[in-house]
Scaffold this motif. Sequence first.
Motif, PDB file in Angstrom:
ATOM      1  N   ARG A 105     -16.283  10.725  38.231  1.00  0.00           N
ATOM      2  CA  ARG A 105     -15.976   9.290  38.129  1.00  0.00           C
ATOM      3  C   ARG A 105     -16.262   8.780  36.737  1.00  0.00           C
ATOM      4  N   GLU A 106     -17.348   9.270  36.143  1.00  0.00           N
ATOM      5  CA  GLU A 106     -17.692   8.832  34.799  1.00  0.00           C
ATOM      6  C   GLU A 106     -16.623   9.287  33.805  1.00  0.00           C
ATOM      7  N   PHE A 146     -29.008  10.208  35.957  1.00  0.00           N
ATOM      8  CA  PHE A 146     -27.688   9.955  36.518  1.00  0.00           C
ATOM      9  C   PHE A 146     -27.461  10.810  37.757  1.00  0.00           C
ATOM     10  N   GLY A 177     -22.388  17.222  43.411  1.00  0.00           N
ATOM     11  CA  GLY A 177     -22.815  16.405  42.278  1.00  0.00           C
ATOM     12  C   GLY A 177     -21.698  16.066  41.319  1.00  0.00           C
ATOM     13  N   ALA A 178     -20.540  16.706  41.481  1.00  0.00           N
ATOM     14  CA  ALA A 178     -19.429  16.400  40.576  1.00  0.00           C
ATOM     15  C   ALA A 178     -18.884  15.007  40.819  1.00  0.00           C
ATOM     16  N   ASN A 179     -19.220  14.434  41.956  1.00  0.00           N
ATOM     17  CA  ASN A 179     -18.643  13.142  42.331  1.00  0.00           C
ATOM     18  C   ASN A 179     -18.813  12.096  41.238  1.00  0.00           C
ATOM     19  N   TRP A 180     -20.037  11.788  40.916  1.00  0.00           N
ATOM     20  CA  TRP A 180     -20.267  10.732  39.916  1.00  0.00           C
ATOM     21  C   TRP A 180     -19.858  11.175  38.523  1.00  0.00           C
ATOM     22  N   LEU A 181     -20.091  12.455  38.225  1.00  0.00           N
ATOM     23  CA  LEU A 181     -19.762  12.930  36.879  1.00  0.00           C
ATOM     24  C   LEU A 181     -18.260  12.822  36.637  1.00  0.00           C
ATOM     25  N   ALA A 203     -27.130  20.999  44.868  1.00  0.00           N
ATOM     26  CA  ALA A 203     -25.704  20.686  44.881  1.00  0.00           C
ATOM     27  C   ALA A 203     -25.425  19.347  44.203  1.00  0.00           C
ATOM     28  N   TYR A 204     -26.385  18.434  44.294  1.00  0.00           N
ATOM     29  CA  TYR A 204     -26.209  17.147  43.643  1.00  0.00           C
ATOM     30  C   TYR A 204     -26.550  17.195  42.158  1.00  0.00           C
ATOM     31  N   GLY A 205     -27.096  18.313  41.709  1.00  0.00           N
ATOM     32  CA  GLY A 205     -27.473  18.369  40.304  1.00  0.00           C
ATOM     33  C   GLY A 205     -28.806  17.708  40.019  1.00  0.00           C
ATOM     34  N   GLN A 264     -27.620   9.819  41.919  1.00  0.00           N
ATOM     35  CA  GLN A 264     -26.495  10.094  42.808  1.00  0.00           C
ATOM     36  C   GLN A 264     -26.973  10.555  44.185  1.00  0.00           C
ATOM     37  N   ARG A 266     -22.766  14.106  23.619  1.00  0.00           N
ATOM     38  CA  ARG A 266     -22.849  13.810  25.036  1.00  0.00           C
ATOM     39  C   ARG A 266     -24.268  14.050  25.506  1.00  0.00           C
TER      40      ARG A 266
END
Lengths: 402, 196, 524, 194
Positions: free
Chosen positions: D125-126, A368, D119-123, A224-226, A372, A362
């Motif tokens: 934000r970026e 990254f 995981g979308a959180n930081w992405l 879920a965090y990638g 997280q 990109r």
Amino acid sequence: MDAGPTNPSLTNDLHTQPMEIQMGPSHPSTHGTVKITLKLDGERILDSEVEVGYLHRGFEKECESGEWYQAIPYTDRLNYASPMINNVGYCLAAEKLFGVEAPPRAQYLRTIASELSRMADHFTCIGASALELAALTPFLYCVQAREQIYDLHESLCGARVTTNYVRIGGLQSDLQPGFAELCREKVAAALTLFGDVDELLTKNPIFRERMEGTGTLPADALIAYGVTGPLLRAAGVGFDVRRAEPYLVYDRLDFEVPVGSRGDNYDRYLVRFEELRQSARIIEQALRDLPDGPVDLDDPRFRWPAKGKVFNRMEELIDQFKLVTEGMRPPAGEVYQAVEGANGELGFYLVSNGTGKPWKCRCRAPSFSNTQALRDMIQGALLADVVPTFDMVNMIGGECDR
Amino acid sequence: MASRVVTVERPPRLRAVDTMGPLLIVRGLLVTARHFFRNLFAFMRGRRTIATILYPEEKMAWSPAMRGMPVLVQMENGKERCVACGLCEWACPVDCITIYPAETADEIERYPEIFDIDMSRCMFCGFCEEACPEEAIVMSQRVAIATTEWRGSLWHKRDLLVPVHELDPRLRYIRRGYDRPDVPTPAQTAERLEKR
Amino acid sequence: MAKITVDGTVIEVPDGSMLLPALLDHGVQVPHYCFHPKLSIDGSCRMCLVKVEGMPKLTISCNTPVRDGMVVDSRGPEVAKARQGVLELLLVNHPLDCPICDQAGECYLQDYAFEYGTREARTQEPRRKLLKRVDIGPRVVLDQERCILCRRCVRFCREISETAELAVFNMGDRSVIDTFPGEALTNDYSICTADICPVGALLSKDFHHKMRVWFIDEMESICPSCANGCNIKIGTARREIQRLLPRRNDAVNETWMCDYGRLRYGFVNDDRVRVPTVGRGTPAITATWDDALDEAARRLGALARTDGRALAAIVSPHLTNEELFVYGQLVAGGLRTAQRDAAIPLGPADDYLIKAEKAANGRGARDLGLAARSGELDLAAIRAGVETGTIRGLLVTGTDVWELWGERADIFERLETLVVVAANAHPLLGFADVVLPGLTFAEKNGTFTNHAGRVQRIRRALDPGEQPSDGDIFLALGRRLGMEIPPGPFEPAAVLREIVASVPAYRDVTWDAVGGLGVPTIEA
Amino acid sequence: MSDGEQAPSAAPAAEPAVLARLRVRFPDAIVGTHAYRGDATAEITPAALLDVCTFLRDDPGLRFDFLADVTAVDYLGSMPRFELVYHLRSIVQGHRVRVKTRVSEESPRVASVTSVWRGANWLERETYDMYGIVFEGHPDLRRIYLYEEFQGYPLRKDYPKEKRQPLVTVRDVAPEQGERTVAREQQRYGRWPD
């Protein structure tokens, strides 16, 4: 005043306050520049916040302002511990966009280069984590082993870290004579050194005490965090881009994707360790199967012509001028190409508007997403667990930043 | 697909004997002692195996591929081979090269009046060498470019010129790749064109 | 209109036109060297070969009239092969000069060889040796080896400049371009031959070995050197103008420009005044912008309050319409004087592009009422006023008045107050009490009106940084002289709207419409 | 490697199963699809983003459990200006899809998918940091790389590469922010439940 034992102000005074401390951005254990703000209750971590963004390299902006080929040296500096993989990833993405494919010899050499870089990265990661857990000697052995790999980098492309080796449609140069022998010798030397690290670390109770059972996060949370790469594989998920979406010649090679059983830092260490051996196996197979032939695409629309002809032939001289000043022109479109970086899925998403400059370049940086998840990994753990967990996350500032 | 997913083997849990201090020390010392004696004997036999070298008395043995700082090739007549075509200036991703061309009375009518490289920006990527259509700028094996003031990092033409014989190893190295792929005979080319 | 089929699509083209221009107008890419839309048809390069159904062989499209129902193949294998052959022949003897050739980067030989060529050389034979660096004229240099004998330059000299200095000599593979014996390429448009040369055979001496074209940023603008208002492209690099090139505008300059205008850009790069100065005497004291503007306003204001007739303003015809407009407001409202005239330098003219008024916007100054009308003080009368002492203060923009008044120091020494707005160092500045640095045409946005009343855009090609534009100076002076001017910088687009509202002849002009090829004003 | 030689406007007949499935399920939300170079891509309306993403994650035939990347592309000059790009992968089933949606310059707002993938959180934000796109419903939308005082959004095409930022000296703490800091300092925590 009647100050009885139930006086609330007294209990308040006796109660300790949670303490906020900052690890980094120049803490010795935060290799790479990152700041972790920890809120502590004694040794327990109540909450934490990870802050990246201390490098500000302007990678994407720089790529957008140069020709397609000029982005390649910038990719060296993404994950500077494994520069070749970034070169390969970017060039594969660009080749996908251009609709061309490099010759087989180049594919094999890129595979070798990628695996060498992966070894260098794992050496760095394991060495640095041992160092940060106060074991200096394994670090020295790891660095010495990494130097062997860098010798091979140097033989391939002339630089030890800032490689700039892979080109769109080929490679910077073909092998020097005797590379195969040198490669076998250096990889063997590196693995020997690593055997010593194994002896010093793997069964060392102090090391195990620090690593075992720390930083654990279940596989579904990691997904879920990638999170990808050794972190995810240590949690038992056999996801590896080399296996899931084979690129280069990985579908023709025999290798194992090691996964862990418990997903703690120790498993991550063991997975990295096993990947080193597998990388050595892949290199050996690739060297064995390495075909003869050109390493560059013979198409002057993409690859700079051979120098010998530039000097005394008009057509090639013109091609050289046009390619350098206007660059190669891909069709308009967008592609995403992922490769297995040393820390996980390293993806490049390129958008072209049909001109000689990328419209967007990109980089999907594995570090990254991995970083997280650090907050959840150390939630409720002890302060001392931050160091091994952060080490195994192996955040590389270069690719984390934009 | 020849790749397989394999679960790594974890060593058995720690036993009490594993945590006993003296044993640990001995085991670790065995490894380091092995390194110590191996290095010692090798040293006595005159073949050093340790990785460090005594810089600056000793220099590292670079591979011929080694990319150091870019320099200008100085021909036997003392002039530069560069004709200030500007390809390296354009190819440089970090814009560290500045060329001001000018005319000469020589047969090749153009030369760089000013050729500056800002070494503080140069990232040794080698694109200048690859772009050059005259083999006039090559990556040398020089790496000592440190200065005490920023002006020192601006290298001018007179500092950059290196006689061609000193660059021989590098020139030999890059010339390997010049005829990639082999220059076809006219007949081969005709055949290729026919195929297109 | 004739309907023809090109590569499967039907297009409509005007009857009687040739095939190549018709195809080019419809965006069909056909390579060509000798064809030029403003020159006669030569048919010598054989590059524009296309296949026309019904014709036994490939035909050159530049000299084939369109015919209704024609079926054309412009990129089939047969055509591609023919082009490869032509290019290969052109490259057989072309010298390996790209590294030292100024044309590299905008060379049609490079472009077409890259796009249509064989990509592989198969000659081993030595190349033809001919003369290099032939000095054929004061402004143009010839390299015979690079020439592909398209004869564009020959036709240009015969048809446009009508001087016919150039010709092809010898025959077969010994053919070379050269000037007739005893002649030199000296006509006033000679650098145009370098423009139309598709390769690097003819080159401008001014631009020779100066800058690679791929470093040059181009900006569309208007030539400031005479009233014709030729459309140009300003080529800048390293924060300097590197060259001026003509831009096609059939209503003004076709695709040509004169050598005089093309070479007159040095004043933008060199001898610039960048900081305001106060006080006569050398060296004058540099001042901050605020101090200099205060001083100028104090001096001018003192004279304006005592006696409006003691002040006069000299208008520069190098200013844009927008600057002239706010300048006019400043003169009328701030200086409160009607004594103004434009100082327009004059020079030689011909019957084609070169006009006698050696400034871009004399017409604009007249249209906006800043040139003296009959009954007002004109430039000569202002001079007489200064000499007799009735005029004690001058606000001068531009420096042309110095030459127009015969470079006479005694006239300017007589003045109590002289405020000059100028971009370049000049003897006149030595007599000024306040010098306010101005900007040149390459550093500002605005419009010029050419001799025929066509309003055309100039665009900023160089960034002047913090330096205020002339319009800002006039606004700042106006504010200090008590005019009611809302705060904010000088906005050319907004000022143009005011001009359109107040000057009837400009009623069709808009900022956007004027951006391309200009808009003619309406004759009263 | 690259078998998809189709142009971006390939006929939908050849479209991958993922896109076909999406088209059936959300006929109105799909703006367009393509499979250029083999990358399945669906462009959807911004309003449907959250629904489509939830569907993609939960549908048993798709199971896109892994959000690889979120980014934006600035198509300066075209309308709407920004395009958000989501790269999804199914670790379980091994396929990939790219979901794109366009937002305008005037109102660069789109729903956050943090509720679908953590995981979308930081992405996100970026993306906010670099392009100024506001993700509605994001728990903690702050700049991630740059400091709060940074002016503009650096990866927008109209942000010059050489632009200089004003120097930031002492960080001014807004009054309400200061109060919040004080309140946080005075907050009491219980002991860790051992």
